[in-house]
Design a protein around this motif. Structure first.
Motif, short mmCIF file in Angstrom:
data_model
loop_
_atom_site.label_atom_id
_atom_site.label_comp_id
_atom_site.label_asym_id
_atom_site.label_seq_id
_atom_site.Cartn_x
_atom_site.Cartn_y
_atom_site.Cartn_z
N VAL A 178 0.83 -1.15 0.00
CA VAL A 178 -0.08 -0.13 -0.03
C VAL A 178 0.76 1.04 0.06
N CYS A 179 2.02 1.21 0.76
CA CYS A 179 2.80 2.56 1.12
C CYS A 179 3.57 2.82 -0.44
N PHE A 180 4.20 1.56 -0.85
CA PHE A 180 5.04 1.56 -2.18
C PHE A 180 3.79 2.52 -3.33
N ARG A 181 2.79 1.75 -3.39
CA ARG A 181 1.85 2.04 -4.33
C ARG A 181 1.13 3.44 -4.27
N GLU A 182 0.91 3.98 -2.95
CA GLU A 182 0.28 5.20 -2.87
C GLU A 182 1.38 6.39 -2.94
N PHE A 183 2.62 6.39 -2.14
CA PHE A 183 3.65 7.13 -1.85
C PHE A 183 4.75 7.09 -2.77
N GLY A 184 4.86 6.10 -3.42
CA GLY A 184 6.47 5.76 -3.88
C GLY A 184 6.99 6.55 -5.10
N ASP A 185 5.99 7.20 -5.65
CA ASP A 185 6.16 7.88 -6.79
C ASP A 185 6.79 9.31 -6.49
N ARG A 186 7.13 9.54 -5.00
CA ARG A 186 7.48 10.72 -4.58
C ARG A 186 8.73 10.46 -3.48
N VAL A 187 8.91 9.41 -3.05
CA VAL A 187 9.78 8.86 -2.28
C VAL A 187 11.06 8.42 -2.49
N SER A 188 12.38 8.96 -1.95
CA SER A 188 13.54 8.84 -2.43
C SER A 188 14.18 7.70 -1.97
N GLN A 189 13.88 7.23 -0.66
CA GLN A 189 14.47 6.21 0.03
C GLN A 189 13.62 5.70 1.04
N TRP A 190 13.40 4.14 0.88
CA TRP A 190 12.57 3.53 1.78
C TRP A 190 13.18 2.86 2.87
N ILE A 191 12.86 2.80 4.29
CA ILE A 191 13.70 2.11 5.08
C ILE A 191 12.46 1.04 5.72
N THR A 192 12.64 -0.10 5.77
CA THR A 192 11.88 -1.22 5.96
C THR A 192 11.58 -1.35 7.50
N PHE A 193 12.68 -1.22 8.29
CA PHE A 193 12.64 -1.26 10.01
C PHE A 193 13.71 -0.29 10.34
N ALA A 194 13.19 0.28 11.30
CA ALA A 194 14.22 1.18 12.35
C ALA A 194 14.27 0.59 13.53
N GLU A 195 15.65 0.25 13.70
CA GLU A 195 16.57 -0.26 14.95
C GLU A 195 15.90 -1.80 15.37
N LEU A 249 9.32 -7.52 -3.12
CA LEU A 249 8.14 -6.84 -3.91
C LEU A 249 8.74 -5.52 -4.54
N TYR A 250 9.30 -4.62 -3.76
CA TYR A 250 9.65 -3.47 -4.24
C TYR A 250 10.56 -3.62 -5.60
N ARG A 251 11.45 -4.33 -5.51
CA ARG A 251 12.37 -4.45 -6.86
C ARG A 251 11.60 -5.10 -8.01
N ASN A 252 10.88 -5.85 -7.74
CA ASN A 252 10.09 -6.66 -8.77
C ASN A 252 8.86 -5.69 -9.25
N THR A 253 8.37 -5.08 -8.37
CA THR A 253 7.19 -4.11 -8.93
C THR A 253 7.39 -2.60 -8.96
N TYR A 254 8.01 -2.22 -8.34
CA TYR A 254 7.99 -0.58 -8.13
C TYR A 254 9.33 0.14 -8.58
N GLN A 255 10.46 -0.57 -8.10
CA GLN A 255 11.68 0.22 -8.21
C GLN A 255 11.88 1.08 -9.58
N ASP A 256 11.95 0.26 -10.80
CA ASP A 256 12.05 0.66 -12.02
C ASP A 256 11.38 1.88 -12.10
N ASN A 257 10.18 1.78 -11.94
CA ASN A 257 9.39 2.84 -12.37
C ASN A 257 9.25 4.22 -11.46
N GLN A 258 9.69 3.95 -10.12
CA GLN A 258 9.47 4.89 -9.28
C GLN A 258 11.03 5.43 -8.85
#
Length: 514
Positions: A178-195, A249-258
């Motif tokens: 949901v996050c990748f689909r809805e916001f990923g066109d404007r996000v430079s870096q995704w961090i899956t988990f903090a600490e 998921l991100y690499r296969n579906t979103y990264q190339d376009n975003q």
């Protein structure tokens, strides 16, 4: 600007002039121009610590809501209102823009976006994050977005035990999608988990972070349930598998376009041997393997450090061949939170180690410094040791194939009545930024540096008793009024490459500093 605010601004800027006259522009001879143009300087917050509005517009409880409302946090406070970022984000983004901030790191509240952990998206939560993302993006500020900063929806904890159950992989993957689909066109870096290393240890071994699980003798008066001998390892294993699936998921579906990047954040602390003995030297290496190698070894090499497998034995889960191949290389960058350093002594002959948990498995004793005196446990006040950050970065370069690294939390906490003339914080930030530059000159691929935090927040270790913000938040004021600290002026001038720090004609004319 009112007369009192103008006078306060004048006094702070005069204090900055005097401070810089005494210490130099940064306390050392470097500037923003010494860093590459694509290096980013930013600041950060996280959802539970910043947003507040915990029961507004469809958001449901997270494990941190439950943990704090039950009075189990050490400081007995909560993030119900926090910095009220849910209502004040536009004001804060304006401050970011005026300051010249190049990037901003924040986290999304899973329970605000998907209140039941999966299924129906909360439209008001979706609108909020779209508005936040747009506001930041439209100012030309790069977005570094954390998917998970400790605030699991309580419903998933109740349903199947949250991170202790492999079912979490699919639910988190749905949320990430949901996050990748809805916001990923404007996000430079995704961090899956903090600490996640601190999440596993503090939440499932010692029980002083949500969900507050531990077992005798590691916290008999604190935890109603848990197993400190196994649960930290199970949680970490499930986090790594979840991270790898989400990266896939991100690499296969979103990264190339975003065109964004994705990585994981790890808490780091540099360790020094307490003595020159071989035992303490080996113990220091062991402590680093347990702190950062726990995650970096699987991400870089596909498996846990050998010392962890030896000391934890069958309590440490193992990867299948398929999982190993999935986890290995599942990052574009490594993100570090780094604040301080400590000393390590060997503890392998302790007769009490028959009771084994994550901390005991390390066979070390961690010692910090307070007012120059050795004290058992972590330092109660942050130890300023920029050399420790340099050595940590060089350690990662030399032992983990020199990945791209972002320092995504580094900061200095002061007391609840945090003064605006925070020269100690300026000293701290300036020498740590200097260590980042030194590391880069030594070949470490550092790509960015973020101050923790942009504004004062609810701090998970200390509530409202310690403040890290560049901007003071008046937590006694219902409006949660923001006021720039001296460090905000200093950081702004560094970012804008200003040599002349104060323009007295501008002050006289009532102009803003930024």
């Amino acid at each position: 600007m009112g007369a009192s605010s103008l006078r306060q601004s004048l006094l702070l800027r005069l204090a900055l002039l005097l401070f810089l006259a005494e210490h130099g522009v940064l306390g050392r001879n470097y500037s923003r121009d010494d860093f590459p143009s694509d290096f980013v300087f930013g600041a950060g917050t996280s959802a539970y610590q910043y947003e507040g509005a915990v029961d507004e517009d469809g958001r449901k409880a997270s494990i941190w809501d439950t943990f704090t409302h039950e009075g189990r946090a050490p400081h007995k406070s909560n993030g119900d209102v926090a910095s009220d970022g849910y209502h004040k984000y536009k004001e804060d983004v304006k401050l970011m823009s005026d300051m010249g901030l190049e990037a901003y790191k924040f986290s999304i509240s899973w329970s605000r976006l998907l209140p039941d952990g999966r299924g129906v998206i909360n439209s008001k939560g979706l609108n909020y994050y779209n508005n936040v993302v747009n506001e930041i993006f439209n100012q030309g500020i790069k977005l570094h977005v954390t998917l998970y900063h400790g605030d699991l929806p309580q419903v998933l904890q109740d349903e199947y035990g949250g991170w202790l159950n492999k079912r979490i992989v699919d639910d988190f993957k749905e949320y990430a999608n949901v996050c990748f689909r809805e916001f990923g066109d404007r996000v430079s870096q995704w961090i899956t988990f903090a600490e996640p290393n601190i999440m596993a240890m503090a939440g499932y071994d010692r029980g002083f972070f949500a969900p507050g699980r531990c077992s005798y003798p590691f916290g008999p008066n604190r935890c109603a349930a848990g197993n400190s001998t196994t649960e930290p390892y199970i949680v970490a294993h499930n986090v790594l598998l979840t991270h790898a699936r989400v990266v896939e998921l991100y690499r296969n579906t979103y990264q190339d376009n975003q065109g964004g990047q994705i990585g994981m954040n790890i808490y780091s602390m540099w360790y020094y041997p307490l003595t020159s003995s071989l035992l303490d030297f080996v113990a220091t290496k062991r402590a680093l393997d347990f702190l950062i190698g726990w995650y970096l070894h699987p991400l870089i090499f596909g498996d846990y450090p050998e010392i962890m497998k030896k000391n934890a034995g069958g309590r440490l889960p193992s990867f299948t061949q398929e999982q190993l191949e999935l986890v290995k290389g599942s990052f574009d960058f490594i993100s570090l939170n780094h604040y301080t350093s400590s000393f390590v002594s060997d503890n392998s002959n302790n007769s009490q180690l028959s009771q084994r948990d994550y901390i005991a498995d390390k066979f070390v004793e961690i010692r910090g410094l307070r007012n120059g005196t050795e004290t058992k446990g972590l330092p109660t006040k942050l130890l300023t040791d920029p050399l420790g950050l340099l050595r940590m970065l060089e350690h990662i370069k030399e032992n983990y194939e020199n990945p791209s690294v972002y320092i995504e939390e580094n900061g200095y906490g002061l007391g609840a009545a945090d003064i605006l003339a925070d020269t100690d914080r300026i000293n701290y930030l300036s020498v740590y930024i200097g260590s980042v530059l030194d590391a880069m000159r030594n070949g470490v691929k550092v790509k960015g540096y973020f101050v923790w935090s942009f504004v004062d927040l609810f701090e998970v270790l200390s509530g409202y008793n310690s403040c890290f913000g560049l901007y003071r938040v008046d937590f006694d004021d219902e409006e949660r009024t923001r006021s720039p600290k001296l460090s905000a002026y200093w950081y702004s001038n560094f970012l804008k490459k200003n040599i002349e720090v104060i323009d007295f004609e501008g002050i006289a004319a009532g102009e803003k500093f930024f």
